[in-house]
Design a protein around this motif. Structure first.
Motif, PDB file in Angstrom:
ATOM      1  N   ALA A 149     -57.755 -26.264  13.339  1.00  0.00           N
ATOM      2  CA  ALA A 149     -57.245 -25.000  13.895  1.00  0.00           C
ATOM      3  C   ALA A 149     -55.759 -25.044  14.246  1.00  0.00           C
ATOM      4  O   ALA A 149     -55.048 -24.055  14.056  1.00  0.00           O
ATOM      5  N   PRO A 150     -55.215 -26.182  14.774  1.00  0.00           N
ATOM      6  CA  PRO A 150     -53.783 -26.209  15.115  1.00  0.00           C
ATOM      7  C   PRO A 150     -52.841 -26.018  13.938  1.00  0.00           C
ATOM      8  O   PRO A 150     -51.638 -25.867  14.146  1.00  0.00           O
ATOM      9  N   LEU A 151     -53.348 -26.015  12.712  1.00  0.00           N
ATOM     10  CA  LEU A 151     -52.474 -25.796  11.553  1.00  0.00           C
ATOM     11  C   LEU A 151     -51.742 -24.462  11.651  1.00  0.00           C
ATOM     12  O   LEU A 151     -50.593 -24.334  11.223  1.00  0.00           O
ATOM     13  N   SER A 152     -52.408 -23.444  12.205  1.00  0.00           N
ATOM     14  CA  SER A 152     -51.773 -22.131  12.350  1.00  0.00           C
ATOM     15  C   SER A 152     -50.604 -22.206  13.331  1.00  0.00           C
ATOM     16  O   SER A 152     -49.565 -21.575  13.129  1.00  0.00           O
ATOM     17  N   ILE A 153     -50.773 -23.006  14.402  1.00  0.00           N
ATOM     18  CA  ILE A 153     -49.696 -23.180  15.375  1.00  0.00           C
ATOM     19  C   ILE A 153     -48.534 -23.943  14.745  1.00  0.00           C
ATOM     20  O   ILE A 153     -47.364 -23.613  14.957  1.00  0.00           O
ATOM     21  N   ILE A 154     -48.858 -24.979  13.968  1.00  0.00           N
ATOM     22  CA  ILE A 154     -47.819 -25.766  13.299  1.00  0.00           C
ATOM     23  C   ILE A 154     -47.005 -24.881  12.365  1.00  0.00           C
ATOM     24  O   ILE A 154     -45.770 -24.959  12.327  1.00  0.00           O
ATOM     25  N   LYS A 155     -47.676 -24.002  11.626  1.00  0.00           N
ATOM     26  CA  LYS A 155     -46.994 -23.075  10.720  1.00  0.00           C
ATOM     27  C   LYS A 155     -46.067 -22.140  11.502  1.00  0.00           C
ATOM     28  O   LYS A 155     -44.934 -21.883  11.086  1.00  0.00           O
ATOM     29  N   LYS A 156     -46.554 -21.660  12.649  1.00  0.00           N
ATOM     30  CA  LYS A 156     -45.756 -20.746  13.469  1.00  0.00           C
ATOM     31  C   LYS A 156     -44.515 -21.442  14.015  1.00  0.00           C
ATOM     32  O   LYS A 156     -43.432 -20.847  14.086  1.00  0.00           O
ATOM     33  N   VAL A 157     -44.655 -22.697  14.420  1.00  0.00           N
ATOM     34  CA  VAL A 157     -43.518 -23.462  14.941  1.00  0.00           C
ATOM     35  C   VAL A 157     -42.449 -23.616  13.863  1.00  0.00           C
ATOM     36  O   VAL A 157     -41.250 -23.430  14.115  1.00  0.00           O
ATOM     37  N   ILE A 158     -42.858 -23.937  12.642  1.00  0.00           N
ATOM     38  CA  ILE A 158     -41.908 -24.126  11.542  1.00  0.00           C
ATOM     39  C   ILE A 158     -41.213 -22.811  11.190  1.00  0.00           C
ATOM     40  O   ILE A 158     -40.005 -22.779  10.930  1.00  0.00           O
ATOM     41  N   GLN A 159     -41.964 -21.702  11.197  1.00  0.00           N
ATOM     42  CA  GLN A 159     -41.400 -20.402  10.844  1.00  0.00           C
ATOM     43  C   GLN A 159     -40.416 -19.902  11.889  1.00  0.00           C
ATOM     44  O   GLN A 159     -39.348 -19.387  11.563  1.00  0.00           O
ATOM     45  N   THR A 160     -40.779 -20.042  13.159  1.00  0.00           N
ATOM     46  CA  THR A 160     -39.941 -19.505  14.241  1.00  0.00           C
ATOM     47  C   THR A 160     -38.930 -20.507  14.774  1.00  0.00           C
ATOM     48  O   THR A 160     -38.040 -20.140  15.535  1.00  0.00           O
TER      49      THR A 160
END
Length: 269
Positions: A149-160
């Motif tokens: 599940a944390p993959l979505s958070i990791i993606k958000k961190v990289i994008q923002t």
């Protein structure tokens, strides 16, 4: 079944440490729900992680009840059920009508319908020696889903380029919790506890590395997503110019009509 297994002091120690660290992990979302209560809105938060966490805790308790010397698994997951139920109650209270209905449906589907089906099938149709392995396999699969599940958070961190939604201490305690439960599973020879925590440790370390990379980075400015400032000024300009354009067009149309009428009249003569 003994209440605690003191025969292996290391097993007992890692179980106690696992309970303490997991207790802190369960309490980590408190600021999020304080924000929800304060603003009386769920904003952009989702209920799925908390529904899955509740589902995982209930299944883990049923798994622990079917094996020996698993009291420490029961204690932490009992606390998990209580705290996740509180979180979901708050979420449902402040969610929009659409989100409230979808959350309730998901809770009923997983934590009532699916749970009752699994308990019923494994209890009546699978004998105790095999039942532990079947339940362990289900929990293993669910644990992988929880840790991925944390993959979505990791993606958000990289994008923002912002670690706002990925606090360092949460990632740290998740990694520490994975270590404790890995050794607990290893010492108790429980592959269904040990294996998924390898993945949990990996994702925890990855989150801390990303935190170190992006903690001092400038976030992508929110203003980039807004309309340009010139757009805000256009309503003040166009109302002045539009009537003039319309008048000029009207004059040109009238002159054109007169010329056409004159030409038609001369043709008729």
């Amino acid at each position: 079944m003994a209440l605690f297994n003191f025969a292996n002091p290391w097993l007992f120690a890692f179980g106690i440490l696992g309970n303490l660290v997991s207790f802190l992990v369960y309490l980590a979302p408190i600021p999020t729900f304080y924000r929800i209560v304060k603003k009386k809105s769920t904003e952009g938060f989702h209920s799925i992680p908390y529904v899955i966490a509740l589902y995982s805790a209930t299944l883990m308790i049923y798994y622990a009840l079917n094996k020996s010397d698993a009291t420490l698994l029961i204690t932490i997951n009992s606390f998990g059920i209580v705290i996740e139920t509180i979180y979901l109650s708050i979420f449902i209270a402040y969610a929009s009508k659409k989100l409230r209905v979808s959350t309730i449906k998901l809770v009923v589907l997983l934590n009532v319908v699916s749970y009752v089906m699994i308990v019923g099938v494994t209890y009546f149709f699978i004998q105790p020696p095999k039942r532990v392995h079947v339940l362990g396999g289900i929990n293993l699969l669910l644990s992988f889903i929880v840790f991925v599940a944390p993959l979505s958070i990791i993606k958000k961190v990289i994008q923002t380029r912002s670690v706002e939604f990925m606090p360092f201490w949460l990632s740290f305690f998740l990694s520490l919790s994975a270590v404790m439960w890995f050794f607990y599973g290893l010492l108790s020879k429980d592959v269904y506890v040990a294996v998924p925590n390898i993945l949990g440790f990996f994702f925890g370390i990855l989150q801390m590395v990303l935190y170190a990379v992006y903690k001092n980075c400038d976030r992508k400015p929110v203003e980039e997503l807004k309309l340009p400032e010139i757009v805000k000024g256009t309503p003040e300009i166009h109302p002045v110019n539009i009537p003039r354009v319309d008048e000029d067009d009207e004059k040109k149309k009238n002159e054109s009509t007169k010329e056409k009428t004159t030409e038609d009249a001369s043709d008729q003569v």
